[in-house]
Write a protein that holds these residues in place. Structure first.
Motif, PDB file in Angstrom:
ATOM      1  N   HIS A   1       0.763  -1.131  -0.058  1.00 50.71           N
ATOM      2  CA  HIS A   1       0.081   0.151   0.223  1.00 50.71           C
ATOM      3  C   HIS A   1       0.684   1.195  -0.061  1.00 50.71           C
ATOM      4  O   HIS A   1       2.003   1.470   0.630  1.00 50.71           O
ATOM      5  N   GLN A   2       0.445   2.189  -0.604  1.00 49.66           N
ATOM      6  CA  GLN A   2       0.869   3.519  -0.449  1.00 49.66           C
ATOM      7  C   GLN A   2       1.341   4.170   0.666  1.00 49.66           C
ATOM      8  O   GLN A   2       2.097   4.859   1.169  1.00 49.66           O
ATOM      9  N   SER A   3       0.210   3.563   1.731  1.00 52.66           N
ATOM     10  CA  SER A   3       0.338   4.087   3.204  1.00 52.66           C
ATOM     11  C   SER A   3       1.221   3.215   4.008  1.00 52.66           C
ATOM     12  O   SER A   3       1.120   3.333   5.249  1.00 52.66           O
ATOM     13  N   GLY A   4       1.950   2.259   3.671  1.00 45.87           N
ATOM     14  CA  GLY A   4       2.723   1.108   4.146  1.00 45.87           C
ATOM     15  C   GLY A   4       3.898   2.190   5.057  1.00 45.87           C
ATOM     16  O   GLY A   4       4.224   3.298   4.477  1.00 45.87           O
ATOM     17  N   ARG A   5       4.180   1.448   6.195  1.00 47.79           N
ATOM     18  CA  ARG A   5       5.216   1.968   7.139  1.00 47.79           C
ATOM     19  C   ARG A   5       6.336   1.204   7.637  1.00 47.79           C
ATOM     20  O   ARG A   5       5.857  -0.097   7.764  1.00 47.79           O
ATOM     21  N   ASP A   6       7.345   1.652   7.796  1.00 42.91           N
ATOM     22  CA  ASP A   6       8.379   0.829   8.610  1.00 42.91           C
ATOM     23  C   ASP A   6       8.181   0.481   9.986  1.00 42.91           C
ATOM     24  O   ASP A   6       8.844   1.291  10.706  1.00 42.91           O
TER      25      ASP A   6
ATOM     26  N   ASP B   1      -5.888  10.750  -6.594  1.00 45.91           N
ATOM     27  CA  ASP B   1      -5.069  10.012  -5.442  1.00 45.91           C
ATOM     28  C   ASP B   1      -6.058   9.684  -3.967  1.00 45.91           C
ATOM     29  O   ASP B   1      -6.043  10.845  -3.176  1.00 45.91           O
ATOM     30  N   VAL B   2      -6.912   8.898  -3.869  1.00 47.25           N
ATOM     31  CA  VAL B   2      -7.699   8.991  -2.677  1.00 47.25           C
ATOM     32  C   VAL B   2      -6.946   8.175  -1.697  1.00 47.25           C
ATOM     33  O   VAL B   2      -7.374   8.283  -0.249  1.00 47.25           O
ATOM     34  N   ALA B   3      -5.816   7.590  -1.793  1.00 48.17           N
ATOM     35  CA  ALA B   3      -4.857   7.337  -0.800  1.00 48.17           C
ATOM     36  C   ALA B   3      -4.369   8.218   0.089  1.00 48.17           C
ATOM     37  O   ALA B   3      -4.508   8.491   1.297  1.00 48.17           O
TER      38      ALA B   3
ATOM     39  N   GLY C   1      -4.253   3.353   2.090  1.00 45.81           N
ATOM     40  CA  GLY C   1      -4.809   2.416   0.911  1.00 45.81           C
ATOM     41  C   GLY C   1      -3.914   2.677  -0.190  1.00 45.81           C
ATOM     42  O   GLY C   1      -2.593   3.014  -0.258  1.00 45.81           O
ATOM     43  N   HIS C   2      -4.441   2.268  -1.429  1.00 41.21           N
ATOM     44  CA  HIS C   2      -4.012   2.619  -2.730  1.00 41.21           C
ATOM     45  C   HIS C   2      -4.478   3.794  -3.496  1.00 41.21           C
ATOM     46  O   HIS C   2      -5.434   4.689  -3.052  1.00 41.21           O
ATOM     47  N   ARG C   3      -3.558   4.379  -4.500  1.00 43.81           N
ATOM     48  CA  ARG C   3      -3.960   5.392  -5.135  1.00 43.81           C
ATOM     49  C   ARG C   3      -5.460   5.654  -5.520  1.00 43.81           C
ATOM     50  O   ARG C   3      -6.264   6.464  -5.326  1.00 43.81           O
TER      51      ARG C   3
END
Length: 334
Positions: A115-120, A285-287, A297-299
């Motif tokens: 996902h575009q919102s992914g985090r480490d 871009d709804v993400a 989520g995704h774009r």
């Protein structure tokens, strides 16, 4: 970290450990369930021990997936050496209590996301925003490890890719997506049978709910939205899982560039929250919209939760989506 280096490190992690816990996000969908089961089948092939758990129930649509009977809905009592979290930007996204998760004391946490919102946030993080589905990442891992893709694994992976690309229609769908799908079919996935189960096995409650949602639909310029209440859910005889895909009818309208589906959630203190599914076309871009509202989520496919009341939640998301549309931005800048 490149995908090649991530896959190499993940192979080393798997080789060094014997017990694994696998989970994904709350309110699981096809990608979450199919990919989790595919990881389980991969670990089975290596003689490893694994437990797949979800905080929420498995939708009826996915109860025919191979290995689904092994899914549990509680954290294991014995500490796993590795906890694998799929498609989540945090432990909270799994729906399990973070304190209980920490008390489980996994030896290490692996985060695999696209996902575009992914985090480490984990000990090991593999985030590939170009992947059409997290299932595609597990497919690449399986090939790199030289593990034969069984019919069971192929069925789970194909279901995951099919649903997360919205039947190969999302922007992340590429030529390689179809090559992947072709190989999974060659390995035993039944595309017709899976499509029938996913798209042509709807409950009566879902169709009645869809009728209510479409009756409540509103359109303003390039933005469409609708909202269903808990009373409407009860009257339709619908379950939460029946809300999946409703927003796709709105984004399918000619001229609509962004859409929102809001579902009322009543809390114990009688407050109302609204769970949102967002969709868009093209460059909208709804993400980013979802992230600004605490989701992600995704774009072109995202979600978030807003506090009520209904008119306030609706006004917030409609304003945000209108601001994201190019024609509205042009008007604002004029």
């Amino acid at each position: 970290m490149t995908n090649e280096s991530a896959i190499a490190e993940l192979q080393r992690i798997i080789a060094r450990h014997q017990s694994f816990f696998i989970t994904s996000h709350a309110r699981p969908d096809g990608d979450a369930i199919g990919t989790s089961l595919a990881v389980m089948h991969l670990l089975d092939a290596l003689g490893k021990h694994s437990v797949v758990a979800f905080a929420d129930a498995i939708p009826n649509t996915y109860l025919t997936l191979p290995g689904v009977e092994r899914i549990v809905h509680a954290l294991p009592s014995a500490a796993p050496e590795v906890a694998v979290i799929l498609e989540c930007d945090s432990v909270e996204r799994t729906g399990f209590d973070p304190r209980s998760f920490a008390a489980m004391r996994p030896g290490m946490v692996v985060n695999i996301d696209h996902h575009q919102s992914g985090r480490d946030y984990a000990d090991f993080n593999w985030i590939d925003m170009k992947a059409c589905a997290v299932a595609a990442m597990i497919y690449d891992l399986t090939l790199a490890m030289g593990i034969p893709i069984t019919c069971a694994m192929a069925t789970c992976l194909y279901t995951a890719v099919l649903t997360d690309t919205a039947a190969f229609t999302h922007a992340g769908t590429m030529a390689s997506t179809f090559s992947l799908a072709e190989h999974l079919i060659q390995c035993g996935a039944d595309p017709n049978g899976i499509a029938q189960q996913v798209y042509h096995s709807n409950s009566v409650g879902k169709i009645r709910l869809l009728g209510s949602a479409l009756s409540n639909m509103q359109i303003d310029g390039e933005v469409a939205w609708t909202l269903v209440t808990e009373d409407e859910m009860r009257q339709a005889g619908a379950q939460v899982e029946d809300c999946e895909g409703v927003v796709n009818y709105l984004i399918g309208i000619a001229g609509v560039r962004a859409a929102a589906f809001l579902r009322e959630v009543a809390l114990p203190d009688n407050d109302r929250h609204y769970r949102l599914s967002l969709r868009s076309k093209g460059e909208i871009d709804v993400a980013r919209v979802a992230e600004e509202l605490g989701g992600g989520g995704h774009r072109n496919a995202s979600g978030c939760t807003l506090e009520g009341p209904a008119d306030r939640a609706t006004a917030r998301i409609v304003a945000a989506l209108q601001a994201a549309c190019p024609s509205v931005r042009s008007t604002l800048l004029a």
